[in-house]
Design a protein around this motif. Structure first.
Motif, PDB file in Angstrom:
ATOM      1  N   ASN A  88       0.857  -1.188   0.000  1.00 46.16           N
ATOM      2  CA  ASN A  88       0.000   0.000   0.000  1.00 46.16           C
ATOM      3  C   ASN A  88       0.889   1.233   0.000  1.00 46.16           C
ATOM      4  O   ASN A  88       1.817   1.331   0.801  1.00 46.16           O
ATOM      5  N   CYS A  89       0.606   2.155  -0.884  1.00 51.61           N
ATOM      6  CA  CYS A  89       1.463   3.335  -0.993  1.00 51.61           C
ATOM      7  C   CYS A  89       0.633   4.532  -1.429  1.00 51.61           C
ATOM      8  O   CYS A  89      -0.536   4.415  -1.809  1.00 51.61           O
ATOM      9  N   THR A  90       1.264   5.677  -1.348  1.00 51.35           N
ATOM     10  CA  THR A  90       0.663   6.910  -1.836  1.00 51.35           C
ATOM     11  C   THR A  90       1.601   7.525  -2.865  1.00 51.35           C
ATOM     12  O   THR A  90       2.820   7.580  -2.663  1.00 51.35           O
ATOM     13  N   ALA A  91       1.040   7.949  -3.971  1.00 56.30           N
ATOM     14  CA  ALA A  91       1.803   8.542  -5.069  1.00 56.30           C
ATOM     15  C   ALA A  91       1.413  10.008  -5.229  1.00 56.30           C
ATOM     16  O   ALA A  91       0.234  10.356  -5.195  1.00 56.30           O
ATOM     17  N   VAL A  92       2.423  10.857  -5.388  1.00 57.75           N
ATOM     18  CA  VAL A  92       2.208  12.302  -5.468  1.00 57.75           C
ATOM     19  C   VAL A  92       3.024  12.854  -6.634  1.00 57.75           C
ATOM     20  O   VAL A  92       4.163  12.423  -6.862  1.00 57.75           O
ATOM     21  N   ILE A  93       2.448  13.805  -7.358  1.00 56.45           N
ATOM     22  CA  ILE A  93       3.154  14.507  -8.437  1.00 56.45           C
ATOM     23  C   ILE A  93       3.126  15.991  -8.131  1.00 56.45           C
ATOM     24  O   ILE A  93       2.053  16.576  -7.931  1.00 56.45           O
ATOM     25  N   LEU A  94       4.312  16.596  -8.083  1.00 52.19           N
ATOM     26  CA  LEU A  94       4.408  18.032  -7.831  1.00 52.19           C
ATOM     27  C   LEU A  94       4.978  18.727  -9.073  1.00 52.19           C
ATOM     28  O   LEU A  94       6.085  18.400  -9.517  1.00 52.19           O
ATOM     29  N   PRO A  95       4.235  19.676  -9.656  1.00 54.45           N
ATOM     30  CA  PRO A  95       4.737  20.417 -10.816  1.00 54.45           C
ATOM     31  C   PRO A  95       5.464  21.697 -10.370  1.00 54.45           C
ATOM     32  O   PRO A  95       5.100  22.321  -9.370  1.00 54.45           O
ATOM     33  N   TYR A  96       6.491  22.088 -11.129  1.00 55.44           N
ATOM     34  CA  TYR A  96       7.243  23.315 -10.836  1.00 55.44           C
ATOM     35  C   TYR A  96       7.489  24.083 -12.132  1.00 55.44           C
ATOM     36  O   TYR A  96       7.522  23.495 -13.226  1.00 55.44           O
ATOM     37  N   ARG A  97       7.707  25.370 -11.977  1.00 59.80           N
ATOM     38  CA  ARG A  97       7.950  26.239 -13.133  1.00 59.80           C
ATOM     39  C   ARG A  97       9.440  26.515 -13.274  1.00 59.80           C
ATOM     40  O   ARG A  97      10.249  26.130 -12.430  1.00 59.80           O
ATOM     41  N   SER A  98       9.783  27.221 -14.317  1.00 54.70           N
ATOM     42  CA  SER A  98      11.194  27.428 -14.652  1.00 54.70           C
ATOM     43  C   SER A  98      11.919  28.289 -13.630  1.00 54.70           C
ATOM     44  O   SER A  98      13.141  28.205 -13.503  1.00 54.70           O
ATOM     45  N   ARG A  99      11.202  29.144 -12.918  1.00 55.64           N
ATOM     46  CA  ARG A  99      11.853  29.998 -11.924  1.00 55.64           C
ATOM     47  C   ARG A  99      12.101  29.272 -10.599  1.00 55.64           C
ATOM     48  O   ARG A  99      12.834  29.777  -9.741  1.00 55.64           O
ATOM     49  N   ASP A 100      11.482  28.129 -10.430  1.00 50.73           N
ATOM     50  CA  ASP A 100      11.643  27.381  -9.174  1.00 50.73           C
ATOM     51  C   ASP A 100      12.972  26.626  -9.166  1.00 50.73           C
ATOM     52  O   ASP A 100      13.416  26.112 -10.205  1.00 50.73           O
ATOM     53  N   PRO A 101      13.633  26.556  -8.009  1.00 48.28           N
ATOM     54  CA  PRO A 101      14.886  25.784  -7.923  1.00 48.28           C
ATOM     55  C   PRO A 101      14.614  24.290  -8.091  1.00 48.28           C
ATOM     56  O   PRO A 101      13.529  23.792  -7.775  1.00 48.28           O
ATOM     57  N   ILE A 102      15.608  23.573  -8.567  1.00 50.00           N
ATOM     58  CA  ILE A 102      15.500  22.128  -8.781  1.00 50.00           C
ATOM     59  C   ILE A 102      16.099  21.409  -7.574  1.00 50.00           C
ATOM     60  O   ILE A 102      17.312  21.490  -7.334  1.00 50.00           O
ATOM     61  N   PRO A 103      15.303  20.702  -6.783  1.00 47.00           N
ATOM     62  CA  PRO A 103      15.849  19.962  -5.629  1.00 47.00           C
ATOM     63  C   PRO A 103      16.827  18.885  -6.089  1.00 47.00           C
ATOM     64  O   PRO A 103      16.516  18.081  -6.960  1.00 47.00           O
ATOM     65  N   GLY A 104      18.006  18.875  -5.493  1.00 44.47           N
ATOM     66  CA  GLY A 104      19.006  17.869  -5.849  1.00 44.47           C
ATOM     67  C   GLY A 104      19.598  18.036  -7.218  1.00 44.47           C
ATOM     68  O   GLY A 104      20.163  17.090  -7.779  1.00 44.47           O
ATOM     69  N   GLY A 105      19.508  19.243  -7.798  1.00 47.48           N
ATOM     70  CA  GLY A 105      20.056  19.462  -9.136  1.00 47.48           C
ATOM     71  C   GLY A 105      21.560  19.361  -9.190  1.00 47.48           C
ATOM     72  O   GLY A 105      22.120  19.018 -10.236  1.00 47.48           O
ATOM     73  N   CYS A 106      22.242  19.662  -8.088  1.00 43.84           N
ATOM     74  CA  CYS A 106      23.702  19.555  -8.043  1.00 43.84           C
ATOM     75  C   CYS A 106      24.063  18.195  -7.447  1.00 43.84           C
ATOM     76  O   CYS A 106      24.481  18.080  -6.297  1.00 43.84           O
ATOM     77  N   ASN A 107      23.896  17.159  -8.238  1.00 43.63           N
ATOM     78  CA  ASN A 107      24.040  15.776  -7.769  1.00 43.63           C
ATOM     79  C   ASN A 107      25.449  15.265  -8.033  1.00 43.63           C
ATOM     80  O   ASN A 107      25.669  14.418  -8.904  1.00 43.63           O
ATOM     81  N   ASN A 108      26.414  15.787  -7.285  1.00 46.51           N
ATOM     82  CA  ASN A 108      27.812  15.346  -7.384  1.00 46.51           C
ATOM     83  C   ASN A 108      28.315  15.321  -8.826  1.00 46.51           C
ATOM     84  O   ASN A 108      29.007  14.397  -9.263  1.00 46.51           O
ATOM     85  N   GLY A 109      27.940  16.339  -9.578  1.00 47.58           N
ATOM     86  CA  GLY A 109      28.404  16.424 -10.951  1.00 47.58           C
ATOM     87  C   GLY A 109      27.613  15.589 -11.932  1.00 47.58           C
ATOM     88  O   GLY A 109      27.868  15.634 -13.129  1.00 47.58           O
ATOM     89  N   SER A 110      26.645  14.814 -11.460  1.00 43.02           N
ATOM     90  CA  SER A 110      25.838  13.992 -12.355  1.00 43.02           C
ATOM     91  C   SER A 110      24.799  14.852 -13.056  1.00 43.02           C
ATOM     92  O   SER A 110      24.341  15.870 -12.544  1.00 43.02           O
ATOM     93  N   LYS A 111      24.410  14.426 -14.236  1.00 45.09           N
ATOM     94  CA  LYS A 111      23.397  15.151 -14.984  1.00 45.09           C
ATOM     95  C   LYS A 111      21.982  14.814 -14.528  1.00 45.09           C
ATOM     96  O   LYS A 111      21.020  15.430 -14.967  1.00 45.09           O
ATOM     97  N   ILE A 112      21.850  13.802 -13.671  1.00 44.35           N
ATOM     98  CA  ILE A 112      20.550  13.374 -13.177  1.00 44.35           C
ATOM     99  C   ILE A 112      20.299  14.033 -11.826  1.00 44.35           C
ATOM    100  O   ILE A 112      21.058  13.844 -10.870  1.00 44.35           O
ATOM    101  N   SER A 113      19.247  14.813 -11.732  1.00 44.14           N
ATOM    102  CA  SER A 113      18.902  15.466 -10.466  1.00 44.14           C
ATOM    103  C   SER A 113      18.321  14.434  -9.496  1.00 44.14           C
ATOM    104  O   SER A 113      17.596  13.512  -9.895  1.00 44.14           O
ATOM    105  N   ASP A 114      18.638  14.607  -8.226  1.00 40.70           N
ATOM    106  CA  ASP A 114      18.195  13.656  -7.198  1.00 40.70           C
ATOM    107  C   ASP A 114      17.444  14.425  -6.114  1.00 40.70           C
ATOM    108  O   ASP A 114      18.059  15.020  -5.220  1.00 40.70           O
ATOM    109  N   PRO A 115      16.114  14.420  -6.135  1.00 39.74           N
ATOM    110  CA  PRO A 115      15.343  15.191  -5.151  1.00 39.74           C
ATOM    111  C   PRO A 115      15.073  14.439  -3.849  1.00 39.74           C
ATOM    112  O   PRO A 115      14.275  14.894  -3.030  1.00 39.74           O
ATOM    113  N   ASN A 116      15.731  13.286  -3.636  1.00 43.61           N
ATOM    114  CA  ASN A 116      15.445  12.449  -2.471  1.00 43.61           C
ATOM    115  C   ASN A 116      16.192  12.912  -1.232  1.00 43.61           C
ATOM    116  O   ASN A 116      17.281  13.497  -1.314  1.00 43.61           O
ATOM    117  N   ILE A 117      15.594  12.645  -0.087  1.00 41.60           N
ATOM    118  CA  ILE A 117      16.246  12.810   1.215  1.00 41.60           C
ATOM    119  C   ILE A 117      16.623  11.429   1.709  1.00 41.60           C
ATOM    120  O   ILE A 117      15.782  10.516   1.755  1.00 41.60           O
TER     121      ILE A 117
END
Length: 520
Positions: free
Chosen positions: A81-110
């Motif tokens: 059993n789980c819950t799924a959520v989608i959050l939309p953001y605009r271009s002016r919003d910062p990208i969570p985890g965008g600076c992922n140790n030099g990787s091109k893949i953003s990581d928004p996880n904690i």
């Protein structure tokens, strides 16, 4: 939305009518403790897949794109059993985890890690947002304008319900934790994105991080992560058995008995043997019944207490009948050896890679345990007094652990959990000493030291061990048979006295004395 993922099934979720102003999406999937997979492709490629109980993916939108598909699967052999959520953001919003140790893949996880006393969260720094079809450097210098607000959201106490967790996860996502969450710390872009908290095993906590762009006055939410600072899947000491009344009662009585043995164990030798027999047989029986049966925790603990009482009584009875000091000291020394070996492997020595092998670990563990009985051969009384002090004082530590969590209680718990759990990892028990640990160390050392000193000073003028109770009883019986001057010689045997008592109960009472008519 709340969904149930069945084993070996792929759940496809499709999002349509995405507004043109949205530049990127963050997909979230939350379960209580079971692992689930979330991916943008059916092939589950590494760069587009996450696995865990709190997992999320960053998805940049392309020009003219107004729909997307993502896939959910269970990583366990049971429904989730789980819950799924989608959050939309605009271009002016910062990208969570965008600076992922030099990787091109953003990581928004904690990422959450915990041990007995400390829970640590970590996350990747954010980067500046961008419009559809554009790219930006993930670790641009504009990141200096970011500020990270860390919140802690406490779940209801003593509530491990899955429904309660999902409800509050949805709630914190909607209001971004600012309504009921407790602000813990504010970090700037130059600080390490890592925060530590005190662990409270069994207490559910949701951690949130909000990244704010102070120049553009925008913000984004990292993927919320939760923990109970305990493991639901463990056989022993899992989230459901923390703080149980049966556990408190069991260890409170153990602590009271241990305090008595610490100061009076050698003097009251049969009581000491009962206590030691109770401990040794209880540990073995609990391990066996846990491995071989599916009984619940309370039933196993109750049967363990019953078996410990029976075994302790048998050990004391064996001493009364045979009076074998060697047999009794072997049992007592093994218990002291178990504690000594557990202490050694509780240190950093147990973290060496060589001891990840069960064969090497248990071979050395048994070797250390068996060294102690060899020392008892030369100093039996001193060894017995030391065992009374150390083991009895440790019983007090276990009793205190039922009210406040201490590191020292896990000295023996870790050994038991390693014996019962094939995938047990000690990484969860590598803790730094807290104030309560220094207090309990002082209590343990002071109790053990004072108990050993008092018993040694009191017993040094007495024989090494009490005489054989059975031989004393036999000698007393012979003395009473031959010494007619002893008042006890004229007392009938016990069986005769009991027979006479029974006959008196059913015997009709005859009138005594002579009766004559009254003369007028």
């Amino acid at each position: 939305m709340n969904v149930t993922i069945l084993p070996a099934h792929v759940l496809e979720a499709k999002l349509n009518h995405i507004p043109e102003d949205d530049a990127f999406l963050i997909f979230q999937l939350h379960t209580q403790f079971l692992n689930a997979n979330i991916s943008f492709s059916l092939d589950y490629e590494v760069n587009s897949t996450q696995k865990g109980s709190d997992v999320g993916l960053f998805f940049p939108l392309q020009p003219l794109q107004n729909s997307t598909v993502w896939y959910l699967t269970s990583a366990e052999n049971k429904p989730i059993n789980c819950t799924a959520v989608i959050l939309p953001y605009r271009s002016r919003d910062p990208i969570p985890g965008g600076c992922n140790n030099g990787s091109k893949i953003s990581d928004p996880n904690i990422y959450v890690s915990y041990n007995l006393f400390e829970t640590t969260i970590s996350f990747e720094p954010a980067s500046t947002g961008y419009a559809r079809g554009q790219t930006t450097s993930p670790c641009s210098t504009l990141g200096r304008q970011f500020q990270y607000e860390v919140y802690q959201y406490l779940l209801p106490e003593n509530n491990l319900s899955e429904e309660v967790l999902i409800y509050h996860l949805q709630r914190v996502v909607v209001d971004q934790g600012t309504a009921n969450g407790k602000p813990i710390k504010s970090l700037n872009a130059n600080e390490e994105t890592r925060v530590s908290f005190n662990s409270v095993p069994g207490q559910g906590v949701i951690f949130l991080v909000i990244v704010k762009d102070n120049l553009l006055n925008t913000s984004s939410l990292y993927l919320p992560a939760h923990t109970y600072a305990c493991d639901f899947a463990l056989i022993v000491d899992n989230c459901y058995t923390l703080g149980k009344i049966s556990t408190k009662v069991f260890f409170i009585f153990t602590g009271i008995a241990g305090l008595f043995i610490c100061f009076f164990g050698h003097r009251y030798f049969k009581c000491e043997l009962f206590f030691m027999g109770f401990l040794l047989s209880g540990i073995i029986f609990f391990a066996v019944i846990t491995k071989t049966s599916s009984l619940n925790y309370d039933a196993r603990l109750g049967l363990t207490a019953m078996m410990g009482i029976i075994s302790g009584a048998l050990v004391a009875l064996c001493w009364w009948r045979f009076g074998s000091v060697i047999m009794c000291m072997a049992m007592v020394s093994i218990i002291l050896g178990l504690i000594l070996a557990s202490i050694i492997f509780f240190t950093r020595l147990g973290d060496l890679n060589i001891f990840q092998s069960d064969i090497i670990f248990w071979a050395l563990f048994c070797g250390i345990t068996l060294i102690v009985p060899l020392l008892f051969i030369w100093w039996p009384r001193e060894g017995n007094i030391i065992a009374c002090g150390v083991v009895g004082a440790y019983g007090v530590v276990l009793a205190v652990n039922t009210f406040t969590y201490t590191t020292f209680a896990y000295i023996t718990f870790n050994t038991l959990k390693r014996a019962l759990n094939d995938d047990f990892s000690r990484s969860f028990t590598n803790v730094h000493f807290q104030n309560i640990d220094f207090v309990m160390l002082t209590v343990w050392v002071c109790l053990a030291g004072s108990g050993i000193t008092i018993q040694y000073c009191r017993e040094r003028s007495y024989p090494l061990f009490p005489p054989n109770p059975y031989m004393i009883w036999k000698q007393e019986q012979e003395r009473r048979k031959t010494n007619i001057l002893d008042p006890s010689y004229h007392i009938p045997p016990l069986q005769v006295r009991l027979k006479n008592k029974l006959e008196d109960l059913f015997k009709r009472e005859e009138p005594t004395g002579e009766r004559t008519p009254l003369l007028l």
